[in-house]
Write a protein that holds these residues in place. Structure first.
Motif, PDB file in Angstrom:
ATOM      1  N   GLU A   1       0.822  -1.215   0.000  1.00  0.00           N
ATOM      2  CA  GLU A   1       0.000   0.000   0.000  1.00  0.00           C
ATOM      3  C   GLU A   1       0.861   1.271   0.000  1.00  0.00           C
ATOM      4  O   GLU A   1       0.336   2.370   0.128  1.00  0.00           O
ATOM      5  N   GLY A   2       2.174   1.101  -0.107  1.00  0.00           N
ATOM      6  CA  GLY A   2       3.059   2.248  -0.234  1.00  0.00           C
ATOM      7  C   GLY A   2       3.775   2.673   1.033  1.00  0.00           C
ATOM      8  O   GLY A   2       4.522   3.648   1.026  1.00  0.00           O
ATOM      9  N   PHE A   3       3.570   1.974   2.128  1.00  0.00           N
ATOM     10  CA  PHE A   3       4.247   2.319   3.377  1.00  0.00           C
ATOM     11  C   PHE A   3       5.619   1.668   3.393  1.00  0.00           C
ATOM     12  O   PHE A   3       5.741   0.464   3.200  1.00  0.00           O
ATOM     13  N   HIS A   4       6.660   2.469   3.616  1.00  0.00           N
ATOM     14  CA  HIS A   4       8.030   1.972   3.489  1.00  0.00           C
ATOM     15  C   HIS A   4       8.917   2.294   4.683  1.00  0.00           C
ATOM     16  O   HIS A   4      10.129   2.220   4.580  1.00  0.00           O
ATOM     17  N   GLU A   5       8.341   2.667   5.796  1.00  0.00           N
ATOM     18  CA  GLU A   5       9.118   2.906   7.007  1.00  0.00           C
ATOM     19  C   GLU A   5       8.386   2.291   8.191  1.00  0.00           C
ATOM     20  O   GLU A   5       7.164   2.252   8.215  1.00  0.00           O
ATOM     21  N   ILE A   6       9.161   1.852   9.165  1.00  0.00           N
ATOM     22  CA  ILE A   6       8.590   1.356  10.413  1.00  0.00           C
ATOM     23  C   ILE A   6       9.083   2.285  11.512  1.00  0.00           C
ATOM     24  O   ILE A   6      10.282   2.440  11.709  1.00  0.00           O
ATOM     25  N   THR A   7       8.142   2.905  12.213  1.00  0.00           N
ATOM     26  CA  THR A   7       8.486   3.818  13.290  1.00  0.00           C
ATOM     27  C   THR A   7       8.115   3.176  14.619  1.00  0.00           C
ATOM     28  O   THR A   7       6.994   2.696  14.793  1.00  0.00           O
TER      29      THR A   7
END
Length: 89
Positions: free
Chosen positions: A55-61
Motif C-alpha cells: 500500500e506504499g508504506f516503506h518505514e517502520i516507526t
C-alpha cells in the motif's frame, strides 16, 4: 507429502547455529512453548509488513510510550525486500 494432524502439518528443516540460537533466545524471552510459535509470529509480522508495503508504506516507526521518543527502524533485509518487491513511485 507430510501428513496433516488436527489441521496442522509437521515441517522439518535445518538451521545454522546462529538462526537456531536466535529462535531459542526469542522462545525463552517471550515464553513460547515451542519454537514453532516464534516462527509463526515472525511470519505473521512479515506478512503484515509486506501488506503495508504493497500500500506504499516503506518505514517502520517505533515509539516509546513513556518518553514519546520515536525511532525509524532500518533493517538491511527489510530495505532490500521493500526496494525489490515494492519500489517507491
Amino acid at each position: 507429502m507430510v501428513p496433516e494432524t488436527n489441521g496442522k502439518r509437521k515441517l522439518l528443516f535445518t538451521l545454522d547455529e546462529e538462526t537456531y540460537a536466535a529462535i531459542t533466545k526469542v522462545q525463552k524471552e517471550c515464553n513460547y512453548d515451542m519454537p514453532a510459535g516464534v516462527v509463526r509470529d515472525a511470519l505473521t509480522l512479515y506478512f503484515g509488513i509486506r501488506e503495508q508495503a504493497k500500500e506504499g508504506f516503506h518505514e517502520i516507526t517505533l515509539k516509546n510510550p513513556k518518553t514519546g521518543e520515536e525511532r525509524v527502524l532500518v533493517d538491511s533485509h527489510l530495505e532490500i525486500l521493500l526496494k525489490t518487491y515494492f519500489p517507491k513511485g
